[in-house]
Design a protein around this motif. Structure first.
Motif, PDB file in Angstrom:
ATOM      1  N   GLN A 144      -8.781 -83.298 -68.457  1.00 28.77           N
ATOM      2  CA  GLN A 144      -8.145 -83.767 -69.684  1.00 28.77           C
ATOM      3  C   GLN A 144      -8.786 -83.090 -70.902  1.00 28.77           C
ATOM      4  O   GLN A 144      -8.099 -82.652 -71.820  1.00 28.77           O
ATOM      5  N   ALA A 151      -4.965 -77.109 -76.052  1.00 28.00           N
ATOM      6  CA  ALA A 151      -3.837 -77.436 -76.939  1.00 28.00           C
ATOM      7  C   ALA A 151      -4.256 -77.333 -78.406  1.00 28.00           C
ATOM      8  O   ALA A 151      -3.485 -76.875 -79.247  1.00 28.00           O
ATOM      9  N   TYR A 155      -2.571 -75.065 -81.235  1.00 26.35           N
ATOM     10  CA  TYR A 155      -2.137 -75.688 -82.482  1.00 26.35           C
ATOM     11  C   TYR A 155      -2.693 -74.956 -83.693  1.00 26.35           C
ATOM     12  O   TYR A 155      -2.000 -74.786 -84.696  1.00 26.35           O
ATOM     13  N   VAL A 162       6.584 -76.899 -81.588  1.00 25.69           N
ATOM     14  CA  VAL A 162       6.585 -78.026 -80.666  1.00 25.69           C
ATOM     15  C   VAL A 162       5.694 -77.617 -79.499  1.00 25.69           C
ATOM     16  O   VAL A 162       5.894 -76.562 -78.917  1.00 25.69           O
ATOM     17  N   ILE A 163       4.695 -78.426 -79.186  1.00 26.97           N
ATOM     18  CA  ILE A 163       3.798 -78.069 -78.084  1.00 26.97           C
ATOM     19  C   ILE A 163       4.015 -79.048 -76.939  1.00 26.97           C
ATOM     20  O   ILE A 163       3.930 -80.258 -77.124  1.00 26.97           O
ATOM     21  N   TYR A 175      12.269 -81.734 -67.528  1.00 24.30           N
ATOM     22  CA  TYR A 175      13.478 -82.378 -68.038  1.00 24.30           C
ATOM     23  C   TYR A 175      13.419 -82.440 -69.558  1.00 24.30           C
ATOM     24  O   TYR A 175      14.385 -82.101 -70.252  1.00 24.30           O
ATOM     25  N   GLU A 176      12.267 -82.874 -70.064  1.00 20.03           N
ATOM     26  CA  GLU A 176      12.093 -83.007 -71.503  1.00 20.03           C
ATOM     27  C   GLU A 176      12.286 -81.655 -72.192  1.00 20.03           C
ATOM     28  O   GLU A 176      12.967 -81.557 -73.210  1.00 20.03           O
TER      29      GLU A 176
ATOM     30  N   ARG B 125       8.363 -90.828 -62.909  1.00 15.93           N
ATOM     31  CA  ARG B 125       9.350 -90.927 -63.985  1.00 15.93           C
ATOM     32  C   ARG B 125       8.926 -91.971 -65.022  1.00 15.93           C
ATOM     33  O   ARG B 125       9.076 -91.762 -66.225  1.00 15.93           O
ATOM     34  N   ALA B 128       6.306 -90.409 -67.058  1.00 12.71           N
ATOM     35  CA  ALA B 128       6.911 -89.380 -67.901  1.00 12.71           C
ATOM     36  C   ALA B 128       7.664 -90.022 -69.069  1.00 12.71           C
ATOM     37  O   ALA B 128       7.635 -89.518 -70.192  1.00 12.71           O
ATOM     38  N   GLU B 131       5.060 -90.858 -71.590  1.00 15.00           N
ATOM     39  CA  GLU B 131       4.529 -89.660 -72.219  1.00 15.00           C
ATOM     40  C   GLU B 131       5.514 -89.054 -73.219  1.00 15.00           C
ATOM     41  O   GLU B 131       5.142 -88.586 -74.282  1.00 15.00           O
ATOM     42  N   TRP B 132       6.758 -89.083 -72.870  1.00 19.65           N
ATOM     43  CA  TRP B 132       7.817 -88.489 -73.700  1.00 19.65           C
ATOM     44  C   TRP B 132       8.299 -89.486 -74.755  1.00 19.65           C
ATOM     45  O   TRP B 132       9.151 -89.173 -75.566  1.00 19.65           O
ATOM     46  N   ASP B 137      16.917 -91.565 -73.711  1.00 20.81           N
ATOM     47  CA  ASP B 137      17.423 -90.215 -73.501  1.00 20.81           C
ATOM     48  C   ASP B 137      16.874 -89.571 -72.229  1.00 20.81           C
ATOM     49  O   ASP B 137      16.794 -88.369 -72.115  1.00 20.81           O
ATOM     50  N   THR B 138      16.439 -90.410 -71.279  1.00 19.25           N
ATOM     51  CA  THR B 138      16.064 -89.874 -69.969  1.00 19.25           C
ATOM     52  C   THR B 138      16.923 -90.563 -68.912  1.00 19.25           C
ATOM     53  O   THR B 138      17.664 -91.504 -69.240  1.00 19.25           O
ATOM     54  N   GLN B 139      16.793 -90.120 -67.642  1.00 21.15           N
ATOM     55  CA  GLN B 139      17.620 -90.671 -66.563  1.00 21.15           C
ATOM     56  C   GLN B 139      17.599 -92.204 -66.544  1.00 21.15           C
ATOM     57  O   GLN B 139      18.593 -92.843 -66.221  1.00 21.15           O
ATOM     58  N   PHE B 157       6.185 -84.276 -80.100  1.00 21.97           N
ATOM     59  CA  PHE B 157       6.187 -82.836 -80.311  1.00 21.97           C
ATOM     60  C   PHE B 157       4.870 -82.221 -80.735  1.00 21.97           C
ATOM     61  O   PHE B 157       4.698 -81.015 -80.637  1.00 21.97           O
ATOM     62  N   GLY B 159       1.092 -80.979 -80.769  1.00 21.92           N
ATOM     63  CA  GLY B 159       0.073 -80.636 -79.777  1.00 21.92           C
ATOM     64  C   GLY B 159      -1.184 -81.460 -79.961  1.00 21.92           C
ATOM     65  O   GLY B 159      -2.034 -81.522 -79.105  1.00 21.92           O
ATOM     66  N   LYS B 162      -1.099 -86.599 -78.433  1.00 19.31           N
ATOM     67  CA  LYS B 162      -0.420 -86.937 -77.199  1.00 19.31           C
ATOM     68  C   LYS B 162      -0.749 -88.374 -76.844  1.00 19.31           C
ATOM     69  O   LYS B 162      -1.882 -88.820 -76.966  1.00 19.31           O
ATOM     70  N   VAL B 164      -0.616 -89.850 -73.865  1.00 16.40           N
ATOM     71  CA  VAL B 164      -1.213 -90.131 -72.567  1.00 16.40           C
ATOM     72  C   VAL B 164      -2.264 -89.088 -72.167  1.00 16.40           C
ATOM     73  O   VAL B 164      -2.008 -87.889 -72.210  1.00 16.40           O
ATOM     74  N   ALA B 165      -3.437 -89.564 -71.803  1.00 18.76           N
ATOM     75  CA  ALA B 165      -4.453 -88.708 -71.184  1.00 18.76           C
ATOM     76  C   ALA B 165      -4.389 -88.946 -69.686  1.00 18.76           C
ATOM     77  O   ALA B 165      -4.132 -90.062 -69.250  1.00 18.76           O
ATOM     78  N   SER B 242      -6.065 -89.636 -76.901  1.00 20.11           N
ATOM     79  CA  SER B 242      -4.908 -90.389 -76.440  1.00 20.11           C
ATOM     80  C   SER B 242      -5.231 -91.860 -76.199  1.00 20.11           C
ATOM     81  O   SER B 242      -6.218 -92.178 -75.563  1.00 20.11           O
TER      82      SER B 242
END
Ligand SMILES: Nc1nc2c(ncn2[C@@H]2O[C@H](COP(=O)(O)OP(=O)(O)O)[C@@H](O)[C@H]2O)c(=O)[nH]1
Ligand SMILES: [Mg+2]
Ligand SMILES: [Zn+2]
Ligand SMILES: [Zn+2]
Lengths: 231, 338
Positions: A144, A151, A155, A162-163, A175-176, B125, B128, B131-132, B137-139, B157, B159, B162, B164-165, B242
């Motif tokens: 991690q 990252a 940056y 967008v990273i 997917y994202e 999923r 994810a 994280e996203w 807007d996902t399945q 978006f 860097g 984030k 989630v670690a 995170s």
């Protein structure tokens, strides 16, 4: 059609990421095509074909692959439109750290991997600095802390991008990413008249053109000499 | 600062004002041989076309990136809106399109949630989606809220921010650095100044987790499996940006797992843990059961389960004692287990 240019150091995971993202786009019923630019050799076309993605390949031989890219991308884009693709992805191996194949108004993605070393983001120049999206791969095998350090390095070089972290093996994050690659509202008619994001230097010395012999008399064109005395 | 004001400043003055800019300027090789005490405007005047071309340098691009960087960093540093007091999931659907049967799934700092379910059931999923910061807007159509509100797009978006670690068994250190150098580098990337104390705290926390202690100047790549895992956990607890930590099984070998979880929750992390080990799963406050791509059940760890846990822990301790006894050449006896 949408066109996306994807670039990055060799083996950073470009093909793997594109294939995973394309899988998601195809599930949405979108038609994806690919073109691969490289220097001497590539097997990527086979990987795309195997995944059912129509593909063209261009080998630049002794030319800078990015220069070769600019001279050919218009024709390739025309092919993509003829084929009725929703998205054409161009993959280029980032072999020239001075050039980059990004075009204004065309989405540009740089793929770079966590294993490539902490100084890599600083070294690879416009290919990273000018990208809209930076995809970082191979996060599954480093710690991690290393992911965060890497990252942060990216940056610092390209704060506007967008990273994203994508795993080229499992497809985590693909997917994202795919949602950012295709935009229904974008419609490319032609590349004619569009401009590169960054000028490419005229790096045409005799060696660019295939000269192999060493010596002053074989050097022509844009040749520069080191200052050995004051170095 | 406006563009005009920035142009009147020297790189050195800018770094003094905003220490985080040193990372930005280190990446600017076009100015590597120039005097950082001169104003940017003066530096630009020194650059001819050839120099600019050599370094792929463009004044306008440089200024806009510099201004972006300052603006983002100012928004980032010490900004309360990026403190996570609560993370929640609003239900979506499973693979068959049936709605998930809960109203709202809440995660709070200092709590542990375990995640169970067969491989392929949708654990990845779910993680994810978090994280996203999924917004329908996902399945799965799930939506993630942060502090009960629609999350800032930067979570997705940027860097530097984030949610989630991750800690998983496949991860290794790859850099060629000592433990201290490595932690200093991580601290620097997080804009932590004066990291000396923090580094010592991380090392001693890691040493508490690992069976065998390591010294601050061991190369990170030379650490044993247990020591690496211990250092990764302590570093993630104390230095990661995170707020959510996802653990993908922690193996039993060479690390005190209970203490590991305590260190993470002690640092206000929201801990999510994919595991089928009862010793770990029951340490959680709640447990999510995933089935057919959806969240099938949410189970609060019951009083009975907690009692069971302490019995399992006793049995585990006995096993460990027997392992130690074996190692020292002893003959095992039945009453060691009873
Ligand atoms: N562990 C790991 N391996 C990856 C990841 N992404 C790609 N790879 C592997 O890295 C190698 C190079 O990938 P490839 O897509 O061919 O790179 P390209 O040259 O940039 O197109 C392949 O063996 C991939 O399977 C990742 O996220 N994690
Ligand atoms: Mg490839
Ligand atoms: Zn080039
Ligand atoms: Zn040349």
């Amino acid at each position: 059609m949408n066109l996306v240019t994807i670039s990055g150091p060799p083996s950073s995971g470009k093909t793997a990421v594109i294939l995973k993202a394309a899988e998601n786009l195809k599930k949405r019923g979108l038609k994806v095509g690919a073109v691969k630019f490289d220097c001497l050799h590539t097997d990527d076309d086979l990987a795309y074909e195997k995944a059912g993605i129509p593909v063209k390949k261009g080998l630049s031989g002794s030319l800078c692959p990015d220069h070769y890219f600019v001279s050919n991308i218009e024709a390739v884009a025309a092919w993509g439109m003829e084929e009725g693709f929703d998205l054409l992805v161009s993959e280029s191996a980032g072999l020239c750290n001075r050039c980059s194949p990004y075009i204004k108004e065309i989405k540009a993605v740089c793929v770079i991997d966590n294993l490539s070393g902490i100084n890599t983001p600083r070294k690879i120049g416009p290919m990273l600095r000018m990208a809209d999206i930076v995809v970082i791969t191979k996060g599954d095998i480093v710690s991690q802390a290393e992911r965060e350090v890497f990252a942060a390095g990216v940056y610092a070089v390209n704060p506007g991008a967008v990273i994203m972290h994508v795993n080229g093996l499992t497809g985590q994050g693909a997917y994202e990413l795919s949602t950012l690659l295709f935009d229904e509202r974008t419609k490319l008619d032609t590349l004619k008249g569009k401009k590169l994001r960054f000028s490419m230097p005229s790096a045409l010395c005799s060696y660019c053109l295939g000269e192999t012999r060493i010596g002053e008399s074989y050097q022509m064109g844009n040749v520069r000499k080191m200052d050995i005395k004051n170095n | 600062m406006t563009q005009r004001e920035i142009l009147q400043q020297s790189p050195q003055a800018l770094i003094e004002k905003y220490p985080f800019l040193s990372a930005f300027f280190e990446g600017q090789h076009w100015m590597s041989k120039l005097n950082p005490e001169q104003s940017l405007a003066d530096l630009f005047a020194l650059i001819d076309d050839e120099h600019a071309e050599d370094h792929a340098f463009d004044v306008q691009e440089f200024i806009s990136q510099l201004m972006d960087f300052i603006a983002e960093m100012k928004a980032f540093i010490g900004n309360e809106t990026f403190q996570v007091h609560q993370l929640s999931i609003l239900p979506g659907t499973n693979k068959s399109g049936e709605p998930e049967g809960f109203e709202k799934l809440v995660f709070e700092p200092r709590t542990i949630t375990s995640i169970v379910g067969p491989t392929g059931s949708g654990k990845s999923r779910l993680l994810a989606d978090i994280e996203w910061v999924a917004q329908g807007d996902t399945q799965t159509q799930r939506r993630i809220l942060i502090n009960e509100e629609l999350p800032d797009n930067a979570w997705r978006f940027s860097g530097n921010r984030k949610l989630v670690a991750q800690l998983s068994q496949n991860m290794n250190f790859v850099m060629d650095l000592t433990v201290t150098e490595f932690l200093a580098l991580h601290a620097k990337s997080r804009m932590v100044t004066d990291s000396g104390d923090l580094i010592m705290r991380i090392i001693s926390a890691a040493n508490e987790l690992a069976g065998e202690k390591f010294s601050p100047d061991t190369a990170i790549t030379a650490l044993s499996g247990g020591q690496s895992r211990a250092l990764m956990i302590a570093d993630t607890a104390l230095l990661s940006q995170s707020p959510v930590v996802l653990i993908d099984e922690i193996e039993n070998a060479g690390i005190d797992r209970k203490k590991a979880l305590e260190i993470l929750t002690g640092e206000d992390k929201i801990v999510l843990m994919a595991t089928h080990d009862p010793l770990l799963a029951l340490m959680a406050d709640q447990r999510i059961v995933i089935k057919n791509g959806g969240i099938h059940r949410i189970i609060k760890t019951s009083a009975e389960e907690r009692t069971l846990l302490s019995e399992l822990e006793k049995a585990d301790l006995k096993q460990q004692q027997m392992r130690t006894a074996l190692r020292s050449g002893a003959v095992l006896q039945r009453d060691m287990y009873l």
